[in-house]
Design a protein around this motif. Structure first.
Motif, PDB file in Angstrom:
ATOM      1  N   PHE A  72       0.842  -1.189   0.000  1.00 60.94           N
ATOM      2  CA  PHE A  72       0.000   0.000   0.000  1.00 60.94           C
ATOM      3  C   PHE A  72       0.882   1.245   0.000  1.00 60.94           C
ATOM      4  CE2 PHE A  72      -3.398  -2.611   2.416  1.00 60.94           C
ATOM      5  CZ  PHE A  72      -3.768  -3.223   1.218  1.00 60.94           C
ATOM      6  N   LEU A  73       0.854   1.978  -1.105  1.00 64.13           N
ATOM      7  CA  LEU A  73       1.680   3.172  -1.270  1.00 64.13           C
ATOM      8  C   LEU A  73       0.873   4.255  -1.952  1.00 64.13           C
ATOM      9  CD1 LEU A  73       4.918   1.467  -2.693  1.00 64.13           C
ATOM     10  CD2 LEU A  73       4.640   2.380  -0.384  1.00 64.13           C
ATOM     11  N   ASP A  74       1.109   5.522  -1.568  1.00 64.76           N
ATOM     12  CA  ASP A  74       0.432   6.642  -2.215  1.00 64.76           C
ATOM     13  C   ASP A  74       1.261   7.174  -3.378  1.00 64.76           C
ATOM     14  OD1 ASP A  74      -1.957   6.747  -0.794  1.00 64.76           O
ATOM     15  OD2 ASP A  74      -1.027   7.826   0.864  1.00 64.76           O
ATOM     16  N   ARG A  75       1.867   6.311  -4.113  1.00 65.12           N
ATOM     17  CA  ARG A  75       2.571   6.681  -5.340  1.00 65.12           C
ATOM     18  C   ARG A  75       2.428   5.525  -6.316  1.00 65.12           C
ATOM     19  NH1 ARG A  75       7.455   4.015  -5.720  1.00 65.12           N
ATOM     20  NH2 ARG A  75       8.237   3.071  -3.792  1.00 65.12           N
ATOM     21  N   VAL A  76       2.444   5.843  -7.585  1.00 66.58           N
ATOM     22  CA  VAL A  76       2.301   4.809  -8.610  1.00 66.58           C
ATOM     23  C   VAL A  76       3.651   4.136  -8.833  1.00 66.58           C
ATOM     24  CG1 VAL A  76       1.758   4.357 -11.024  1.00 66.58           C
ATOM     25  CG2 VAL A  76       0.402   5.999  -9.725  1.00 66.58           C
ATOM     26  N   ILE A  77       3.651   2.821  -8.763  1.00 65.82           N
ATOM     27  CA  ILE A  77       4.875   2.072  -9.022  1.00 65.82           C
ATOM     28  C   ILE A  77       4.658   1.179 -10.235  1.00 65.82           C
ATOM     29  CG2 ILE A  77       5.680   2.130  -6.640  1.00 65.82           C
ATOM     30  CD1 ILE A  77       4.561  -0.593  -6.197  1.00 65.82           C
ATOM     31  N   ASN A  78       5.739   0.841 -10.896  1.00 68.66           N
ATOM     32  CA  ASN A  78       5.673   0.008 -12.093  1.00 68.66           C
ATOM     33  C   ASN A  78       5.421  -1.443 -11.686  1.00 68.66           C
ATOM     34  OD1 ASN A  78       6.752  -1.764 -14.305  1.00 68.66           O
ATOM     35  ND2 ASN A  78       7.016   0.241 -15.278  1.00 68.66           N
ATOM     36  N   SER A 137      -1.939  17.753   1.274  1.00 70.57           N
ATOM     37  CA  SER A 137      -1.242  16.473   1.321  1.00 70.57           C
ATOM     38  C   SER A 137      -0.460  16.265   0.032  1.00 70.57           C
ATOM     39  CB  SER A 137      -2.243  15.324   1.502  1.00 70.57           C
ATOM     40  OG  SER A 137      -1.616  14.077   1.308  1.00 70.57           O
ATOM     41  N   SER A 138       0.751  15.755   0.169  1.00 71.05           N
ATOM     42  CA  SER A 138       1.571  15.460  -1.008  1.00 71.05           C
ATOM     43  C   SER A 138       1.414  14.018  -1.467  1.00 71.05           C
ATOM     44  CB  SER A 138       3.048  15.732  -0.698  1.00 71.05           C
ATOM     45  OG  SER A 138       3.499  14.889   0.370  1.00 71.05           O
ATOM     46  N   ALA A 139       0.520  13.267  -0.831  1.00 76.59           N
ATOM     47  CA  ALA A 139       0.318  11.860  -1.202  1.00 76.59           C
ATOM     48  C   ALA A 139      -0.365  11.762  -2.559  1.00 76.59           C
ATOM     49  CB  ALA A 139      -0.524  11.149  -0.143  1.00 76.59           C
ATOM     50  N   GLY A 140      -0.101  10.669  -3.246  1.00 78.80           N
ATOM     51  CA  GLY A 140      -0.728  10.459  -4.545  1.00 78.80           C
ATOM     52  C   GLY A 140       0.050  11.157  -5.640  1.00 78.80           C
ATOM     53  N   ASN A 141      -0.539  11.154  -6.836  1.00 82.32           N
ATOM     54  CA  ASN A 141       0.122  11.751  -7.994  1.00 82.32           C
ATOM     55  C   ASN A 141      -0.737  12.858  -8.594  1.00 82.32           C
ATOM     56  OD1 ASN A 141       2.592   9.838  -8.772  1.00 82.32           O
ATOM     57  ND2 ASN A 141       0.944   8.587  -7.956  1.00 82.32           N
ATOM     58  N   THR A 167       0.629  12.324   4.137  1.00 85.95           N
ATOM     59  CA  THR A 167      -0.416  11.313   4.010  1.00 85.95           C
ATOM     60  C   THR A 167      -1.784  11.980   4.028  1.00 85.95           C
ATOM     61  OG1 THR A 167      -0.593  10.914   6.401  1.00 85.95           O
ATOM     62  CG2 THR A 167       0.998   9.573   5.173  1.00 85.95           C
ATOM     63  N   ASN A 168      -2.730  11.365   3.352  1.00 84.14           N
ATOM     64  CA  ASN A 168      -4.079  11.920   3.286  1.00 84.14           C
ATOM     65  C   ASN A 168      -4.816  11.815   4.623  1.00 84.14           C
ATOM     66  OD1 ASN A 168      -4.074  12.663   0.488  1.00 84.14           O
ATOM     67  ND2 ASN A 168      -4.166  10.490  -0.001  1.00 84.14           N
ATOM     68  N   ASP A 169      -4.565  10.742   5.373  1.00 89.12           N
ATOM     69  CA  ASP A 169      -5.248  10.616   6.659  1.00 89.12           C
ATOM     70  C   ASP A 169      -4.775  11.692   7.642  1.00 89.12           C
ATOM     71  OD1 ASP A 169      -2.763   9.444   6.807  1.00 89.12           O
ATOM     72  OD2 ASP A 169      -3.423   7.660   7.884  1.00 89.12           O
ATOM     73  N   ALA A 170      -3.507  12.115   7.527  1.00 93.79           N
ATOM     74  CA  ALA A 170      -3.020  13.205   8.377  1.00 93.79           C
ATOM     75  C   ALA A 170      -3.694  14.526   7.996  1.00 93.79           C
ATOM     76  CB  ALA A 170      -1.506  13.335   8.266  1.00 93.79           C
ATOM     77  N   ALA A 171      -3.881  14.771   6.709  1.00 91.61           N
ATOM     78  CA  ALA A 171      -4.570  15.982   6.266  1.00 91.61           C
ATOM     79  C   ALA A 171      -6.012  15.984   6.760  1.00 91.61           C
ATOM     80  CB  ALA A 171      -4.531  16.079   4.742  1.00 91.61           C
TER      81      ALA A 171
END
Length: 217
Positions: A72-78, A137-141, A167-171
């Motif tokens: 589970f990550l808030d960034r897109v991985i290959n 929040s800086s999470a996600g793309n 993280t979005n939950d912190a926001a």
């Protein structure tokens, strides 16, 4: 005309070989057998914890011969480079040879607590956000600019956050505590909206929905 003893033996051997080939094909395809082996799944943090994890637990309980890694990550991985089998993504997908299935839609929403609105008023236009305390929040793309649709067209609104989190939950937590206004993907704020600890703002200016997509390599 009758088969010789050698011919009968040959026929029996051929039948056994064909039966074993059929069984091998079925085993390879998983026919008449429960899933077995290792699976790797990735999803955004909050979505994975809330919606994907219950399905993972159910899958593992249903099929004892399986093992699973949940990433589970808030960034897109290959998926291919990271050796992942399945990914859940939110947003527009780039052109790719990877198979994808659209499973739903979510929205970008602006939320604030009742206490924050009572103390500072409710924004009636996106530009009013310049006068409010912003939590970002800086999470996600997603683009750092907040995008809105004022009737026709689209324009980005660049705000100066007083609080930036990763993280979005912190926001969401900061917004629920009444510190300021934040922007999230709609599913992330559902529980707080349902219990009244946060409220939607500027719904009439929401941009078009984002596709939630299931991808498999």
């Amino acid at each position: 005309m009758r088969a010789t003893e050698a011919g009968l033996c040959y026929l029996d051997d051929a039948r056994q070989i064909l039966a074993r080939l059929e069984a091998a094909d079925e085993a390879a395809l998983g026919i008449n057998a429960d899933p077995r082996g290792h699976l790797s799944v990735t999803a955004p943090v909050m979505f994975g914890r809330t919606f994907v994890m219950p399905g993972i637990v159910d899958y593992l309980q249903r099929y004892p011969g399986t093992e699973l890694d949940a990433v589970f990550l808030d960034r897109v991985i290959n998926l291919l480079e990271e050796g992942l089998d399945v990914g859940v993504r939110i947003g527009e997908l780039p052109d790719s040879s990877i198979r994808a299935l659209r499973v739903g839609e979510v929205h970008m929403v602006v939320v604030a607590s009742p206490a924050c609105i009572a103390a500072h008023g409710a924004p009636s236009d996106p530009r009013d956000l310049h006068e409010h305390t912003i939590v970002a929040s800086s999470a996600g793309n997603f683009d750092a600019a907040w995008r809105f649709h004022p009737g026709l067209g689209e324009y980005p609104l660049r705000l100066q956050p007083r609080l930036k989190v990763t993280t979005n939950d912190a926001a969401l937590a900061a917004a629920v505590e009444g510190f300021g206004i934040t922007r999230l993907v709609s599913y992330q704020a559902v529980s707080e909206l349902q219990c009244g600890r946060s409220q939607l703002r500027l719904q009439e200016f929401e941009p078009p929905p984002l596709a939630r997509t299931h991808r498999a390599s």
